[in-house]
Design an enzyme around this catalytic site. Structure first.
Site: not given
Ligand code: FES
Length: 211
Positions: A36, A107
């Site tokens: 992400c 995450c």
């Molecule tokens: Fe990036 Fe959770 S979506 S750390």
């Protein structure tokens, strides 16, 4: 509507433990998630004799899951030896949080990576790494992925700020595509030094900026 998060996740997200920065840490890290692009920083203070983590703090630039995992792993790691803390898995963190949605696994992995890198940073700075691979351009590039470009909130490599990397006789030269009087130039240089200098076979780090 039912929240995808457990009560424990929400509680840690709302009241995260050990948030912040440690001035003059013994080990620190900045990790970015390939999934992400979010980032997390971890700081540790270590007792030099017992090798126990006396204090630990984290800063998260990620989502609720990342903040909650940062909170729980700092609690799990505090008081443990470095070797014990290294073995904390994301599964353990996720279990301690009452589970995380599958889509959010990366995450918690990010938070765990942050902890492991801070420990690795301590070990490198204190000559405790036994398996010594020679530093390559790829090693340097990997480390630059852990330096944040404050303009974008993503790492230097991902935001194409790394113009060139050279390595010769223990001297690493990195060229950053920003003017040297840019407001973030000094901070970026400092972070690059901190990431590359601990490598055992690096003698000097030169960071250059474009004009
Ligand atoms: Fe990036 Fe959770 S979506 S750390």
């Amino acid at each position: 509507m039912k929240f995808p998060y457990s009560e424990t996740v929400l509680e840690h997200f709302r009241h995260p433990r050990n948030v912040g920065k440690i001035d003059d840490p013994d080990g620190k890290s900045m990790e970015g998630s390939p999934a992400c692009g979010d980032m997390v920083a971890v700081y540790i203070k270590v007792d030099p004799d017992t090798k126990k983590i006396d204090d630990i703090k984290f800063e998260s630039y990620g989502c609720a899951s990342n903040i909650a995992t940062g909170s729980i792993i700092t609690e799990l790691a505090k008081g443990k030896t470095l070797d014990e803390a290294k073995k904390i898995t994301w599964k353990e963190a996720s279990d301690a949080l009452g589970g995380l949605p599958k889509i959010k696994a990366h995450c918690s992995v990010l938070a765990i990576e942050g902890l492991r890198s801070a420990i690795q940073n301590y070990e490198e700075r204190h000559g405790l790494i036994t398996k010594r691979e020679p530093t390559t351009l790829e090693t340097v590039r990997k480390r630059l992925r852990k330096v944040m470009n404050p303009i974008a909130g993503l790492d230097l490599v991902r935001t194409n700020l790394v113009k060139d990397i050279q390595m010769k006789d223990g001297t690493v030269r990195v060229v950053i595509d920003l003017p040297k009087n840019h407001q973030f130039a000094a901070a970026i240089k400092e972070e690059i030094d901190e990431k590359i200098e601990p490598l055992w076979d690096v003698k000097e780090v030169i960071v250059e900026f474009t004009d």
